[in-house]
Structures are given as C-alpha cells and as structure tokens.
Scaffold this active site. Structure first.
Site, PDB file in Angstrom:
ATOM      1  N   HIS A   1       0.803  -1.226   0.000  1.00 13.18           N
ATOM      2  CA  HIS A   1       0.000   0.000   0.000  1.00 13.18           C
ATOM      3  C   HIS A   1       0.836   1.277   0.000  1.00 13.18           C
ATOM      4  O   HIS A   1       0.294   2.363  -0.037  1.00 13.18           O
ATOM      5  CB  HIS A   1      -0.981   0.007   1.173  1.00 13.18           C
ATOM      6  CG  HIS A   1      -0.347   0.305   2.501  1.00 13.18           C
ATOM      7  ND1 HIS A   1       0.416  -0.620   3.162  1.00 13.18           N
ATOM      8  CD2 HIS A   1      -0.350   1.414   3.270  1.00 13.18           C
ATOM      9  CE1 HIS A   1       0.849  -0.094   4.297  1.00 13.18           C
ATOM     10  NE2 HIS A   1       0.403   1.148   4.386  1.00 13.18           N
TER      11      HIS A   1
HETATM   12  C1  UD1 Z   1      -1.597   5.082   7.296  1.00 12.92           C
HETATM   13  C2  UD1 Z   1      -0.184   5.347   7.810  1.00 12.92           C
HETATM   14  C3  UD1 Z   1       0.725   4.174   7.435  1.00 12.92           C
HETATM   15  C4  UD1 Z   1       0.152   2.853   7.866  1.00 12.92           C
HETATM   16  C5  UD1 Z   1      -1.258   2.707   7.331  1.00 12.92           C
HETATM   17  C6  UD1 Z   1      -1.855   1.419   7.838  1.00 12.92           C
HETATM   18  C7  UD1 Z   1       0.373   7.755   7.797  1.00 12.92           C
HETATM   19  C8  UD1 Z   1       1.261   8.775   7.203  1.00 12.92           C
HETATM   20  N1  UD1 Z   1       0.394   6.546   7.223  1.00 12.92           N
HETATM   21  O1  UD1 Z   1      -1.518   5.134   5.876  1.00 12.92           O
HETATM   22  O2  UD1 Z   1       1.963   4.358   8.104  1.00 12.92           O
HETATM   23  O3  UD1 Z   1       0.953   1.795   7.386  1.00 12.92           O
HETATM   24  O4  UD1 Z   1      -2.047   3.825   7.773  1.00 12.92           O
HETATM   25  O5  UD1 Z   1      -3.101   1.153   7.386  1.00 12.92           O
HETATM   26  O6  UD1 Z   1      -0.318   8.043   8.750  1.00 12.92           O
HETATM   27  N2  UD1 Z   1      -9.288   5.165   3.770  1.00 12.92           N
HETATM   28  C9  UD1 Z   1     -10.518   4.566   3.754  1.00 12.92           C
HETATM   29  N3  UD1 Z   1     -11.036   4.132   4.939  1.00 12.92           N
HETATM   30  C10 UD1 Z   1     -10.387   4.266   6.112  1.00 12.92           C
HETATM   31  C11 UD1 Z   1      -9.127   4.886   6.108  1.00 12.92           C
HETATM   32  C12 UD1 Z   1      -8.571   5.316   4.935  1.00 12.92           C
HETATM   33  O7  UD1 Z   1     -11.145   4.406   2.724  1.00 12.92           O
HETATM   34  O8  UD1 Z   1     -10.913   3.844   7.162  1.00 12.92           O
HETATM   35  C13 UD1 Z   1      -8.679   5.605   2.508  1.00 12.92           C
HETATM   36  C14 UD1 Z   1      -8.916   7.031   2.187  1.00 12.92           C
HETATM   37  O9  UD1 Z   1      -9.233   7.133   0.845  1.00 12.92           O
HETATM   38  C15 UD1 Z   1      -7.565   7.699   2.455  1.00 12.92           C
HETATM   39  C16 UD1 Z   1      -6.583   6.572   2.181  1.00 12.92           C
HETATM   40  O10 UD1 Z   1      -7.281   5.379   2.544  1.00 12.92           O
HETATM   41  O11 UD1 Z   1      -7.359   8.783   1.637  1.00 12.92           O
HETATM   42  C17 UD1 Z   1      -5.320   6.687   2.957  1.00 12.92           C
HETATM   43  O12 UD1 Z   1      -5.536   6.756   4.364  1.00 12.92           O
HETATM   44  P1  UD1 Z   1      -4.510   7.552   5.321  1.00 12.92           P
HETATM   45  O13 UD1 Z   1      -4.936   7.396   6.720  1.00 12.92           O
HETATM   46  O14 UD1 Z   1      -4.318   8.918   4.807  1.00 12.92           O
HETATM   47  O15 UD1 Z   1      -3.137   6.843   5.138  1.00 12.92           O
HETATM   48  P2  UD1 Z   1      -2.809   5.297   4.977  1.00 12.92           P
HETATM   49  O16 UD1 Z   1      -2.376   5.082   3.579  1.00 12.92           O
HETATM   50  O17 UD1 Z   1      -3.919   4.466   5.525  1.00 12.92           O
END
Ligand code: UD1
Length: 366
Positions: free
Chosen positions: A210
């Site tokens: 991811h």
């Molecule tokens: C975050 C952490 C990463 C960790 C990962 C684990 C940071 C910088 N990164 O990355 O270190 O490995 O979590 O999962 O904090 N989204 C959903 N549903 C959710 C949450 C997120 O659909 O419940 C989608 C959204 O479109 C969002 C994207 O996932 O834009 C990314 O989520 P985000 O929390 O920004 O970062 P992660 O890539 O999850």
C-alpha cells in the site's frame, strides 16, 4: 492522574490494545489508579479499518473521537491538531501517550507538547533513513519532542542516544504488537477466502502493498504484481487490499492466482500470515509479526526501520529488484529459508513494563 492514549490508524489499534488491558489490570490492584481516555483521531474510520479492531482486540469504545477522516497529509494533520487542541483546552491529562508513526501520532505529539503536557512515545527510535516516507518524518519529529521513549530494540535506543536523548529517558520494553499477537493467537481464525479456495498450510502466499512508492504509479504497480504472480509457482496469493490501493487495483487486470479481497480483520489476517508459505509486503508491522511467527517475509522496500527482522528474523529486503524477487521466491518455493529467532523482550510482557514505568513516573510527578 489521567493519561491520554492516542490512536488513529489500524496499526495503532493493535499497539494500544494490550496497554489499555494492562492499565485496567493495574487499576484493579493498585492504590494509585491511572485513569485514561482513549482519543481516536478518526484517521481510519471504516468498519474494516477501525471498528473491527476495537471489537476483536477488546479495546473499549474511544472516550473521544475527533472524526477527522481522510485528506492530504497537511489537511489530515492540521485537522487533528485543531481538534486535539480544543480537547486539551477543556481538559488536560498528566501525560500524553502516542504510538507508532502515523499522522495522528505526529499531530497529537506536537499539540500535547506545546500545551506543556509530558509526552511518551511507544515504538520510539525506529529509523529507516528514508526521508521520502512520511512515517520517517513523523518518527523523527515525534522523537525530537518526546520526554519518555519506549523502544522495541536496543538498536532504537542507540538511534535515540545518537540524536541526543538522555539514557534515563529511554526504556527498552519490547514490542506491544507482539503482546497482542500472543494474547490473541488462540483466537486466530480462518477467513472465508481460506475455505472458498481450498487453501492449505504452506500452500499459499499473503501479499500486502500500500506504500505510495509501490502502488501509486499504475504501470510499476502492474509490473510488480505480475512479477510476484509469475514467480509464486502458480500458488494462490491472497491480497487484502488497503483502501488507498483498491482504487488503482481496479484499473489493473491481475493474473488469476492473485486473489484480491477487502482489508481483513486482525484475527483472520494473522491466521493467514501464520500459515502462509511466505508473506510479501511493504508494511513494517507485518515484518515483525512474520518474524515472530517464523513465516518467510519479503519486503518490497529498499530500507527498513526494523533491522532486527532482517538480522535475526525471517525478513529480507527486496526493494524493486526483479532478479532478487525471482531468486528469493524460488528459494521459498524450494523450502529454503533462514530460521527466524524472536528478538529480545518480544515476550508478551511489554505493556506490563510500560505501565510500570508510567506508574512510577506519575507517582513521582516526573
Ligand atoms: C496510514 C499510515 C501508514 C500505515 C497505514 C496502515 C500515515 C502517514 N500513514 O496510511 O503508516 O501503514 O495507515 O493502514 O499516517 N481510507 C478509507 N477508509 C479508512 C481509512 C482510509 O477508505 O478507514 C482511505 C482514504 O481514501 C484515504 C486513504 O485510505 O485517503 C489513505 O488513508 P490515510 O490514513 O491517509 O493513510 P494510509 O495510507 O492508511
């Protein structure tokens, strides 16, 4: 005495679960209870990314949810900061405990510190030296302002000392993710996909990718998936896809031995990891779990902040080198892999050590 326990993203929930349980145990026995409030920032909010972890890992419902949800790094971080500051204006804890390296960790650390609250960081001192990873920036900034450091390895202690932290601020306690794994391992359960595809122990792979560097460029992502699929000896590859990856995955026709599914619950995912022939990943936490479970692990990154998973664990860095990927997968297919050992203090007692330290510090008003 009250402490704030900050969590926001999936790996945070796994790390706070045993700490909360240990605080409850402490409070039942001690004349000096440590009250706590769980502050969920809302960085992860789906059933599959958040609620299922609270349910399975027996974490009490958060006392406060800041409900920030997704956004760019700056937007997400600043929203958390604004909302946590408002919370602190109404009630201040004696200590703020942050875990890991996600945006929620960084945001709350800065706000707490500026409000004059003592700050403790669980999983401090990890360094990948790769400043293109947002998590590395989060780690460095959080550690630069923390007062108390709980570490998973002696290597992390060394990093902190080199950065000028004092010895008496650092506590080598072990790994709370492994506390969770040990506590729940009897409950690991087979996911539906295991039955549906007639999977057997050692007869399939688990894949998680991811990180932006692996999944954001569709052409590279597609090539990477094809290379993995071709070199896994026609075995099934289970890929529980993180939401940020699903968007791009939908645009790719993956080879048919890659089985893409939704993010899995903790107990199902760990069942898969424990019984897999190998894990292919770009996550840090999964390299620790594979090391503990002695499951071969290939990391699709050039660096790691968890060197013990390479030195004594089951993990190897592949980066984006196709020839290495081919060679290592061929070794795994032939059953050739190094034997993993469990790093020091990854023994299920880490949260006990953490709570003991917090108790002493609060009692002495440090
Ligand atoms: C975050 C952490 C990463 C960790 C990962 C684990 C940071 C910088 N990164 O990355 O270190 O490995 O979590 O999962 O904090 N989204 C959903 N549903 C959710 C949450 C997120 O659909 O419940 C989608 C959204 O479109 C969002 C994207 O996932 O834009 C990314 O989520 P985000 O929390 O920004 O970062 P992660 O890539 O999850």
């Amino acid at each position: 005495m009250i402490i704030d326990i900050i969590c926001g993203a999936r790996p945070n929930f796994i790390k706070i679960s045993p700490i909360v349980r240990e605080l409850e145990n402490h409070n039942q026995k001690s004349k000096f209870p440590i009250n706590y409030r769980i502050v969920h920032t809302g960085q992860h909010y789906d059933q599959s990314m958040s609620k299922s972890f609270f349910d399975e890992l027996e974490i009490p419902k958060p006392h406060i949810n800041l409900n920030v949800k997704s956004g760019s790094h700056a937007k997400q971080t600043s929203e958390i900061m604004k909302k946590y500051e408002k919370l602190l204006n109404s009630k201040q804890p004696n200590l703020c405990l942050v875990v890991g390296d996600v945006n929620s960790t960084l945001a709350c650390a800065i706000v707490a510190k500026k409000a004059g609250i003592k700050l403790a960081h669980v999983e401090a001192g990890l360094r990948s030296r790769d400043m293109e990873m947002p998590e590395e920036i989060n780690r460095i900034v959080t550690d630069s302002i923390s007062d108390i450091f709980f570490t998973t390895s002696k290597h992390a202690n060394k990093n902190l000392l080199l950065e000028g932290r004092r010895k008496n601020q650092i506590y080598f306690v072990g790994n709370t993710m492994i506390d969770t794994l040990l506590y729940f391992q009897k409950k690991f359960n087979k996911p539906k996909i295991y039955f549906e595809n007639n999977l057997k122990k050692n007869n399939y792979y688990v894949l998680t990718l991811h990180r932006p560097s692996n999944v954001d460029n569709i052409i590279n992502f597609k090539n990477l998936l094809n290379q993995i699929a071709i070199n896994c000896n026609n075995k099934k590859i289970i890929y529980p896809a993180h939401p940020r990856t699903s968007k791009n995955l939908k645009k790719i026709n993956t080879l048919k031995n890659i089985l893409v599914c939704k993010p899995m619950s903790y107990l199902e995912f760990l069942f898969l990891v424990k019984n897999a022939r190998a894990v292919i990943t770009d996550s840090g936490g999964i390299t620790e779990e594979s090391t503990f479970l002695d499951t071969p692990c290939l990391t699709m990154r050039d660096s790691t902040e968890r060197p013990e998973t390479i030195k004594i664990g089951s993990n190897i860095l592949v980066g984006n080198d196709n020839s290495k990927l081919k060679k290592y997968l061929s070794n795994i297919n032939q059953g050739k892999w190094k034997k993993s050992s469990v790093p020091e203090k990854w023994d299920g007692k880490t949260s006990k050590r953490i709570v003991k330290v917090i108790h002493q510090l609060l009692k002495n008003n440090v």
